[in-house]
Design a protein around this motif. Structure first.
Motif, PDB file in Angstrom:
ATOM      1  N   THR A   1       9.532  12.369  -7.465  1.00 16.58           N
ATOM      2  CA  THR A   1       9.702  13.214  -8.648  1.00 16.58           C
ATOM      3  C   THR A   1      10.732  12.650  -9.624  1.00 16.58           C
ATOM      4  OG1 THR A   1      11.417  14.527  -7.545  1.00 16.58           O
ATOM      5  CG2 THR A   1       9.145  15.287  -7.322  1.00 16.58           C
ATOM      6  N   ASN A   2      11.459  11.623  -9.224  1.00 15.04           N
ATOM      7  CA  ASN A   2      12.573  11.114 -10.000  1.00 15.04           C
ATOM      8  C   ASN A   2      12.163   9.857 -10.769  1.00 15.04           C
ATOM      9  OD1 ASN A   2      15.091   9.514 -10.498  1.00 15.04           O
ATOM     10  ND2 ASN A   2      16.056  11.263  -9.524  1.00 15.04           N
ATOM     11  N   VAL A   3      12.430   9.828 -12.067  1.00 17.65           N
ATOM     12  CA  VAL A   3      12.058   8.675 -12.895  1.00 17.65           C
ATOM     13  C   VAL A   3      12.757   7.410 -12.406  1.00 17.65           C
ATOM     14  CG1 VAL A   3      12.153   7.690 -15.212  1.00 17.65           C
ATOM     15  CG2 VAL A   3      11.589  10.106 -14.920  1.00 17.65           C
ATOM     16  N   ARG A   4      14.025   7.526 -12.015  1.00 15.26           N
ATOM     17  CA  ARG A   4      14.768   6.352 -11.527  1.00 15.26           C
ATOM     18  C   ARG A   4      14.099   5.769 -10.290  1.00 15.26           C
ATOM     19  NH1 ARG A   4      18.649   4.695  -7.970  1.00 15.26           N
ATOM     20  NH2 ARG A   4      18.689   6.679  -6.851  1.00 15.26           N
ATOM     21  N   HIS A   5      13.658   6.643  -9.400  1.00 14.78           N
ATOM     22  CA  HIS A   5      12.988   6.173  -8.190  1.00 14.78           C
ATOM     23  C   HIS A   5      11.679   5.463  -8.542  1.00 14.78           C
ATOM     24  CE1 HIS A   5      15.095   9.673  -5.847  1.00 14.78           C
ATOM     25  NE2 HIS A   5      15.942   8.798  -6.344  1.00 14.78           N
ATOM     26  N   ALA A   6      10.932   6.032  -9.486  1.00 13.62           N
ATOM     27  CA  ALA A   6       9.658   5.425  -9.882  1.00 13.62           C
ATOM     28  C   ALA A   6       9.878   4.045 -10.486  1.00 13.62           C
ATOM     29  CB  ALA A   6       8.938   6.334 -10.880  1.00 13.62           C
ATOM     30  N   ARG A   7      10.919   3.894 -11.311  1.00 21.18           N
ATOM     31  CA  ARG A   7      11.194   2.581 -11.927  1.00 21.18           C
ATOM     32  C   ARG A   7      11.579   1.566 -10.853  1.00 21.18           C
ATOM     33  NH1 ARG A   7       8.663   4.804 -14.776  1.00 21.18           N
ATOM     34  NH2 ARG A   7       9.080   5.676 -16.839  1.00 21.18           N
TER      35      ARG A   7
ATOM     36  N   GLY B   1       0.819  -1.202   0.000  1.00 26.84           N
ATOM     37  CA  GLY B   1       0.000   0.000   0.000  1.00 26.84           C
ATOM     38  C   GLY B   1       0.856   1.256   0.000  1.00 26.84           C
ATOM     39  N   VAL B   2       1.928   1.252   0.789  1.00 28.22           N
ATOM     40  CA  VAL B   2       2.818   2.413   0.832  1.00 28.22           C
ATOM     41  C   VAL B   2       3.526   2.598  -0.510  1.00 28.22           C
ATOM     42  CG1 VAL B   2       4.876   3.397   1.905  1.00 28.22           C
ATOM     43  CG2 VAL B   2       3.159   2.254   3.324  1.00 28.22           C
ATOM     44  N   VAL B   3       4.030   1.489  -1.081  1.00 31.01           N
ATOM     45  CA  VAL B   3       4.724   1.563  -2.373  1.00 31.01           C
ATOM     46  C   VAL B   3       3.767   2.052  -3.464  1.00 31.01           C
ATOM     47  CG1 VAL B   3       5.843   0.201  -4.188  1.00 31.01           C
ATOM     48  CG2 VAL B   3       6.460  -0.161  -1.791  1.00 31.01           C
TER      49      VAL B   3
ATOM     50  N   LEU C   1      10.636   1.619  -7.711  1.00 28.68           N
ATOM     51  CA  LEU C   1       9.418   1.303  -6.970  1.00 28.68           C
ATOM     52  C   LEU C   1       8.536   0.332  -7.750  1.00 28.68           C
ATOM     53  CD1 LEU C   1       8.575   4.854  -5.581  1.00 28.68           C
ATOM     54  CD2 LEU C   1       9.136   2.839  -4.195  1.00 28.68           C
ATOM     55  N   GLU C   2       8.480   0.491  -9.077  1.00 28.35           N
ATOM     56  CA  GLU C   2       7.713  -0.442  -9.902  1.00 28.35           C
ATOM     57  C   GLU C   2       8.286  -1.851  -9.798  1.00 28.35           C
ATOM     58  OE1 GLU C   2       7.946   1.270 -13.765  1.00 28.35           O
ATOM     59  OE2 GLU C   2       6.270   2.652 -13.452  1.00 28.35           O
ATOM     60  N   THR C   3       9.620  -1.948  -9.821  1.00 35.02           N
ATOM     61  CA  THR C   3      10.265  -3.254  -9.677  1.00 35.02           C
ATOM     62  C   THR C   3       9.969  -3.862  -8.315  1.00 35.02           C
ATOM     63  OG1 THR C   3      12.070  -2.571 -11.145  1.00 35.02           O
ATOM     64  CG2 THR C   3      12.491  -4.447  -9.706  1.00 35.02           C
ATOM     65  N   ALA C   4      10.069  -3.051  -7.269  1.00 40.52           N
ATOM     66  CA  ALA C   4       9.774  -3.528  -5.920  1.00 40.52           C
ATOM     67  C   ALA C   4       8.324  -3.998  -5.816  1.00 40.52           C
ATOM     68  CB  ALA C   4      10.055  -2.430  -4.906  1.00 40.52           C
ATOM     69  N   ALA C   5       7.412  -3.218  -6.405  1.00 42.64           N
ATOM     70  CA  ALA C   5       5.988  -3.575  -6.351  1.00 42.64           C
ATOM     71  C   ALA C   5       5.730  -4.911  -7.040  1.00 42.64           C
ATOM     72  CB  ALA C   5       5.152  -2.474  -6.995  1.00 42.64           C
TER      73      ALA C   5
ATOM     74  N   HIS D   1      14.752  -9.525  -4.025  1.00 39.79           N
ATOM     75  CA  HIS D   1      14.697  -8.624  -5.185  1.00 39.79           C
ATOM     76  C   HIS D   1      13.960  -7.326  -4.833  1.00 39.79           C
ATOM     77  CE1 HIS D   1      16.623 -11.307  -7.915  1.00 39.79           C
ATOM     78  NE2 HIS D   1      15.668 -12.230  -7.881  1.00 39.79           N
ATOM     79  N   ALA D   2      12.883  -7.444  -4.059  1.00 39.22           N
ATOM     80  CA  ALA D   2      12.146  -6.248  -3.654  1.00 39.22           C
ATOM     81  C   ALA D   2      13.004  -5.354  -2.773  1.00 39.22           C
ATOM     82  CB  ALA D   2      10.865  -6.644  -2.911  1.00 39.22           C
ATOM     83  N   LEU D   3      13.728  -5.961  -1.833  1.00 42.68           N
ATOM     84  CA  LEU D   3      14.620  -5.197  -0.957  1.00 42.68           C
ATOM     85  C   LEU D   3      15.733  -4.524  -1.763  1.00 42.68           C
ATOM     86  CD1 LEU D   3      14.872  -7.675   2.044  1.00 42.68           C
ATOM     87  CD2 LEU D   3      14.030  -5.327   2.162  1.00 42.68           C
ATOM     88  N   ALA D   4      16.257  -5.228  -2.760  1.00 45.61           N
ATOM     89  CA  ALA D   4      17.324  -4.659  -3.585  1.00 45.61           C
ATOM     90  C   ALA D   4      16.816  -3.452  -4.362  1.00 45.61           C
ATOM     91  CB  ALA D   4      17.862  -5.717  -4.541  1.00 45.61           C
ATOM     92  N   ALA D   5      15.596  -3.546  -4.884  1.00 52.91           N
ATOM     93  CA  ALA D   5      15.033  -2.423  -5.650  1.00 52.91           C
ATOM     94  C   ALA D   5      14.854  -1.196  -4.762  1.00 52.91           C
ATOM     95  CB  ALA D   5      13.696  -2.829  -6.268  1.00 52.91           C
ATOM     96  N   LEU D   6      14.359  -1.391  -3.545  1.00 49.83           N
ATOM     97  CA  LEU D   6      14.205  -0.270  -2.622  1.00 49.83           C
ATOM     98  C   LEU D   6      15.560   0.292  -2.209  1.00 49.83           C
ATOM     99  CD1 LEU D   6      11.346  -1.627  -0.310  1.00 49.83           C
ATOM    100  CD2 LEU D   6      11.154   0.076  -2.123  1.00 49.83           C
TER     101      LEU D   6
END
Length: 474
Positions: free
Chosen positions: A408-414, A205-207, A416-420, A445-450
């Motif tokens: 606001t950062n595209v890298r962060h959004a990508r 939910g947070v992600v 987060l998508e991987t983590a989700a 993998h989720a932890l690595a993405a975050l």
């Protein structure tokens, strides 16, 4: 004292290049103070306390020539931006003086800094995480109150703290799953599956909320593209000039004057709008060039964040306006604001009747189009138009950006998508009774993405890609 990982000392101009009253040349590294002292008139500097200012002259030891009178700000490790010894020399802003000062410091043993190297050292020396380092660049580039506020919030660690809390909660369960793998032959469950499912629901939910905020964050950081479209001679160029408060577009009574799009930016109540004036829409363009312009208009509408459909109040009926908006936006989930122009040519009664008919014609529509009346040539109704624009793009989230976490950062959004995606895989594995090995792998993998967002997990290629986008002196 913080143990730094760099043995060399870097130097660069930290203020914008070009002549000015002052320029700041920054050094960072183990020899920053010694290099400065070797050319500085105040020989007591090496023994001075940090966070002190020193007035003196810079002299070339080889020629004895005095280059400039300067003020040197001294910061000792670890209480500096990079957590290294730092000296910031404020000299006069002549291009010649700056070149001479930089050349002098380079000859004394400093190395010219690479793009973003000061901030990169701050990150690698533990002064900030990667998300905060990227916020430095966003803060420098901010050009509105909202983009400044969001960047400052990230620089102060709001986003990073939220991610650290998420990772800490997931790591506890990941450790228990790894422990199960160590005792695999004994068929023991250390990780409570019910508790893991509840945690996954909360974290997902947070992600999801952070990902949803990216749409808003992208608007805050990059601005809102508003395409002004309508028939020829509706007053699109006149409206653009009125909004920009300058004669940006050519205005003529001849239909089809605008053949290509013209765009420029303006800040309205802290939000950056990019207005795009386009060629007039008509079924039978006068020539091939105008036809190309009409085609580009339709293309720009598909790329817009908001469509401002401008029409001549005295030339069109409400039904025609609605039909043209529907035709122009067919297949697009695009917010639209209808703007009736040339109110100076219509009586108040005619304006009221048009507005009533326009609203009545939209009864029953899922998303009725709001309308504003203006006289662009006389600059009347612009305040109402700006208010309507803000209403269209401003959700409740915008009102809470002072405390909310906005991506606001595209890298962060990508990331987060991987983590989700991996968190969803863990949830699916729990639902189907999947083995511990696969659950643990997806959770890793989720932890690595975050972790990639804050730099807890990073590669040299990633760091190079990020910091080379900075200016040299930052």
């Amino acid at each position: 004292m913080v143990q730094t990982i760099f043995s060399d000392t870097i130097v660069a101009l930290s203020t914008p290049p070009g002549a000015g009253a002052l320029a700041v040349v920054r050094l960072s590294g183990p020899a920053a103070i010694a290099i400065t002292a070797s050319v500085f008139s105040k020989k007591s500097m090496p023994d001075a306390a940090g966070h002190t200012l020193h007035y003196g002259t810079l002299r070339d030891p080889s020629s004895g020539e005095i280059l400039d009178e300067v003020v040197a700000a001294l910061y000792r490790s670890p209480r500096s931006f990079t957590r290294e010894d730092v000296v910031e020399i404020s000299c006069h802003g002549s291009d010649y003086v700056v070149r001479q000062v930089l050349g002098l410091l380079l000859r004394q043993g400093a190395r010219l800094a690479e793009a973003g190297e000061f901030t990169k050292r701050a990150f690698l020396n533990g002064a900030m995480d990667l998300a905060q380092a990227e916020a430095v660049a966003d803060l420098i580039a901010s050009d509105s109150a909202l983009s400044h506020r969001v960047a400052l919030n990230q620089l102060r660690g709001g986003f990073s703290q939220e991610l650290r809390e998420l990772r800490a909660r997931l790591i506890k369960f990941a450790a228990l799953l790894e422990l199960e793998l160590d005792f695999g032959e004994e068929d023991v469950e250390f990780a409570d599956r019910t508790g893991l499912a509840q945690l996954l629901s909360e974290v997902r939910g947070v992600v999801a909320g952070l990902l949803h905020s990216f749409e808003l964050g992208n608007v805050i950081k990059n601005g809102i593209t508003v395409v002004i479209a309508g028939r020829p001679n509706a007053g699109k160029s006149t409206l653009l000039n009125a909004l920009l408060r300058e004669e940006r577009a050519i205005v003529s009574a001849i239909p089809g004057t605008t053949r290509d799009f013209i765009e420029d930016e303006v800040s309205i109540d802290g939000l950056r709008f990019r207005f795009v004036d386009t060629a007039g829409l008509r079924d039978n363009p006068a020539d091939e060039v105008e036809a190309i312009g009409v085609s580009r208009t339709r293309q720009r509408v598909r790329q817009a964040a908001l469509l401002l459909y401008l029409f001549d109040l005295t030339e069109m009926t409400p039904a025609e306006v609605i039909a043209e908006i529907q035709e122009l936006t067919r297949g697009l989930a695009l917010p639209v604001l209808a703007v009736g122009n040339k109110t100076d040519l219509a009586t108040p009664n005619a304006q009221g009747a048009f507005l009533a008919q326009f609203q009545a014609a939209q009864v029953g529509l899922a998303s009725p189009t709001p309308m504003v009346l203006v006289a662009a040539g006389q600059k009347r109704g612009l305040d109402e138009l700006q208010t309507a624009l803000l209403t269209e793009v401003r959700g409740s989230a915008l009102e809470n950006t002072a405390s909310a976490t906005i991506v606001t950062n595209v890298r962060h959004a990508r990331a987060l998508e991987t983590a989700a995606a991996h968190l969803q895989a863990v949830q699916a594995g729990l639902d189907t009774g999947q083995g511990t090995e696969l659950l643990a792998a997806d959770l890793r993998h989720a932890l690595a993405a975050l972790g990639e967002i804050t730099g807890e997990i990073s590669s040299e290629d990633l760091l190079t890609s990020i910091f080379t986008q900075f200016c040299i002196g930052k």
